[in-house]
Write an enzyme that holds these catalytic residues in place. Sequence first.
Site, mmCIF file in Angstrom:
data_model
loop_
_atom_site.group_PDB
_atom_site.id
_atom_site.type_symbol
_atom_site.label_atom_id
_atom_site.label_comp_id
_atom_site.label_asym_id
_atom_site.label_seq_id
_atom_site.Cartn_x
_atom_site.Cartn_y
_atom_site.Cartn_z
ATOM 1 N N LYS A 158 -4.888 1.700 5.187
ATOM 2 C CA LYS A 158 -4.403 2.520 4.164
ATOM 3 C C LYS A 158 -4.654 3.941 4.786
ATOM 4 O O LYS A 158 -5.799 4.271 5.104
ATOM 5 C CB LYS A 158 -4.669 2.491 2.828
ATOM 6 C CG LYS A 158 -3.889 2.873 1.741
ATOM 7 C CD LYS A 158 -2.701 1.936 1.238
ATOM 8 C CE LYS A 158 -1.665 2.693 0.616
ATOM 9 N NZ LYS A 158 -0.872 1.675 -0.134
ATOM 10 N N ASP A 161 4.025 5.296 0.533
ATOM 11 C CA ASP A 161 3.135 5.152 -0.620
ATOM 12 C C ASP A 161 3.466 6.334 -1.549
ATOM 13 O O ASP A 161 4.518 7.003 -1.447
ATOM 14 C CB ASP A 161 1.762 5.013 -0.507
ATOM 15 C CG ASP A 161 0.901 4.322 -1.723
ATOM 16 O OD1 ASP A 161 1.060 3.174 -1.984
ATOM 17 O OD2 ASP A 161 0.231 5.203 -2.394
HETATM 18 P P1 NDP Z 1 6.203 7.506 -5.694
HETATM 19 O O1 NDP Z 1 5.517 8.705 -5.382
HETATM 20 O O2 NDP Z 1 7.533 7.211 -5.544
HETATM 21 O O3 NDP Z 1 6.243 7.789 -7.309
HETATM 22 C C1 NDP Z 1 4.879 7.589 -8.174
HETATM 23 C C2 NDP Z 1 5.329 7.698 -9.649
HETATM 24 O O4 NDP Z 1 3.869 7.699 -10.381
HETATM 25 C C3 NDP Z 1 5.693 8.978 -10.064
HETATM 26 O O5 NDP Z 1 6.457 8.887 -11.202
HETATM 27 C C4 NDP Z 1 4.554 9.772 -10.401
HETATM 28 O O6 NDP Z 1 4.879 10.937 -11.135
HETATM 29 C C5 NDP Z 1 3.740 8.753 -11.079
HETATM 30 N N1 NDP Z 1 2.328 9.243 -10.736
HETATM 31 C C6 NDP Z 1 1.719 9.306 -9.744
HETATM 32 N N2 NDP Z 1 0.025 9.774 -9.765
HETATM 33 C C7 NDP Z 1 0.418 9.781 -11.105
HETATM 34 C C8 NDP Z 1 -0.996 10.106 -12.085
HETATM 35 N N3 NDP Z 1 -2.091 10.426 -11.447
HETATM 36 N N4 NDP Z 1 -0.730 10.248 -13.425
HETATM 37 C C9 NDP Z 1 0.515 9.859 -14.030
HETATM 38 N N5 NDP Z 1 1.614 9.500 -13.188
HETATM 39 C C10 NDP Z 1 1.509 9.527 -11.948
HETATM 40 O O7 NDP Z 1 5.172 6.377 -5.499
HETATM 41 P P2 NDP Z 1 5.623 4.872 -5.584
HETATM 42 O O8 NDP Z 1 6.501 4.436 -6.543
HETATM 43 O O9 NDP Z 1 5.733 4.410 -4.210
HETATM 44 O O10 NDP Z 1 4.264 4.310 -5.787
HETATM 45 C C11 NDP Z 1 3.711 3.980 -7.149
HETATM 46 C C12 NDP Z 1 2.575 2.953 -7.150
HETATM 47 O O11 NDP Z 1 2.971 1.640 -6.522
HETATM 48 C C13 NDP Z 1 1.215 3.387 -6.314
HETATM 49 O O12 NDP Z 1 0.264 2.903 -7.316
HETATM 50 C C14 NDP Z 1 1.465 2.570 -5.108
HETATM 51 O O13 NDP Z 1 0.132 2.313 -4.494
HETATM 52 C C15 NDP Z 1 1.978 1.271 -5.434
HETATM 53 N N6 NDP Z 1 2.872 0.751 -4.451
HETATM 54 C C16 NDP Z 1 3.864 1.173 -3.615
HETATM 55 C C17 NDP Z 1 4.454 0.640 -2.627
HETATM 56 C C18 NDP Z 1 5.797 1.134 -1.912
HETATM 57 O O14 NDP Z 1 6.074 0.520 -1.161
HETATM 58 N N7 NDP Z 1 6.072 2.410 -2.316
HETATM 59 C C19 NDP Z 1 4.163 -0.789 -2.060
HETATM 60 C C20 NDP Z 1 3.108 -1.379 -3.054
HETATM 61 C C21 NDP Z 1 2.370 -0.589 -4.174
HETATM 62 P P3 NDP Z 1 4.754 12.454 -10.741
HETATM 63 O O15 NDP Z 1 6.050 12.522 -10.114
HETATM 64 O O16 NDP Z 1 4.596 13.343 -12.012
HETATM 65 O O17 NDP Z 1 3.700 12.509 -9.750
#
Ligand code: NDP
Length: 448
Positions: free
Chosen positions: A128, A168
């Site tokens: 990671k 991510d």
């Molecule tokens: P994105 O950047 O596309 O979206 C993240 C979302 O979560 C946004 O809506 C963001 O809001 C919100 N968010 C992030 N940090 C915070 C915080 N501290 N408090 C509140 N809201 C928050 O990321 P992903 O959708 O790719 O990832 C989301 C989760 O899924 C993570 O935990 C990631 O590790 C996990 N994941 C992702 C994978 C992938 O293929 N992308 C694979 C497996 C797991 P805002 O825009 O306001 O920050």
Amino acid sequence: MYDDLSVESFMSGLKKRNPDEVEFHQAVHEVAQSVVPYILDNPKYQEAGILQRMTEPDRSIIFRVVWEDDAGNIRVNRGYRVQFNNAIGPYKGGLRLHPSVNLSILKFLGFEQTFKNSLTTLPMGAGKGGSDFDPKGKSDREVMRFCQSFMTELVHHIGPHTDVPAGDIGVGAREISYMFGQYKRLSTRFDGALTGKAMEFGGSLIRKEATGYGNAYFMQEMLSHHDEGLEGKTCVISGAGNVALYCAQKLMQLGAKVITLSDSGGFVLDPAGIDEEKLEWLLDLKTRRRGRLSEYAENYGLEFFPDRKPWRVPCDLAFPCATQNELGAGDALALVENGCKAVSEGANMPTTLEAIKVFRDAEILYGPGKAANAGGVAVSGLEMTQNSIRLTWTAEETEERLRDIMKKIHRQCIQHGAEPSGYMNYVKGANIAGFIKVADAMLAYGVG
Ligand code: NDP
């Protein structure tokens, strides 16, 4: 040497070796609770110190990333790649760009990735990486200059047979494209050293949808194993990013109703349920216009709850899809009291240890991220395969493979997760099944 192995003694040693890394402690603690009893029943792992070895990354690379903003100021960020374990394949795992990124967070993510990648049944080790760079509010050119500078160092550490990063939080198609362009320039190679690429240059259909779709499929598997289905169920989702939006899409396609989404500004409630047209609007808002969820609420006349999470909204099913530790014990109690029957994690470690205990005590179905969100890395693995054989599979073919992998992950969980009471403990099942494959490979290699 390890005669006195217990969760407490093991955690005390780990905390001493890794002070202040609270997220890493939390992720290891969750695994140790399931795996230590298994190791005590199987002394070969104890004698070889496998858990001690699995909790120490192979290496952590930390580097300076210098870039120039649009006003001509020199900016400095910190870049990381934690190569955690390559016992069963090249290091594989995403890159996160978020101001909160630090070594503890990347070690927790890399450690979780070890078990997740093992569960996919594909030959992938775990890593990671990322940076404390915040892409929010930056111009495309600034993001490009950052990504190029980041890759100028990372190129020395990755490759299709060594380490294959992906996206991510904060890393989507735009960032992967800038990074792959720079990788190609510096290495003079065109190969599958990154996944999540665009279709024009070696990407896979269904990769961007895979984590969210896989999470919906995992929930479907948990429900059908308990003689239930998704049809007509009311779902609460947190997040409005890649994982949350495609999880919502698949749930809708499978007959469920999605009534919330959230971002770091708050959550939106849509009692009638999100539909395809609204989702298209949202995907454009998030991926092209890079706007906020409150704009969505405004556009459709929906109620927006600033600075709040959606866990107090009554629902049948909950899907935390935003970030780590976004669902605490109070939230878990509210979900249980409001009749929630099952939780499936799209995010990594969104539920605190205390909240997991609430779910377990209430005996509601709880799919941990390392199993439920493994669909993303699984299709990354399929992208690597397509790159190697220089072919592109159709969307239908790729989604069928994803679906099959999610079924296999579920099967492994239930093989190892049954409690004497009859309750299916998916945490225990995922941890033990994920552990065995990696541990056996490490045993086979001997001490080293
Ligand atoms: P994105 O950047 O596309 O979206 C993240 C979302 O979560 C946004 O809506 C963001 O809001 C919100 N968010 C992030 N940090 C915070 C915080 N501290 N408090 C509140 N809201 C928050 O990321 P992903 O959708 O790719 O990832 C989301 C989760 O899924 C993570 O935990 C990631 O590790 C996990 N994941 C992702 C994978 C992938 O293929 N992308 C694979 C497996 C797991 P805002 O825009 O306001 O920050």
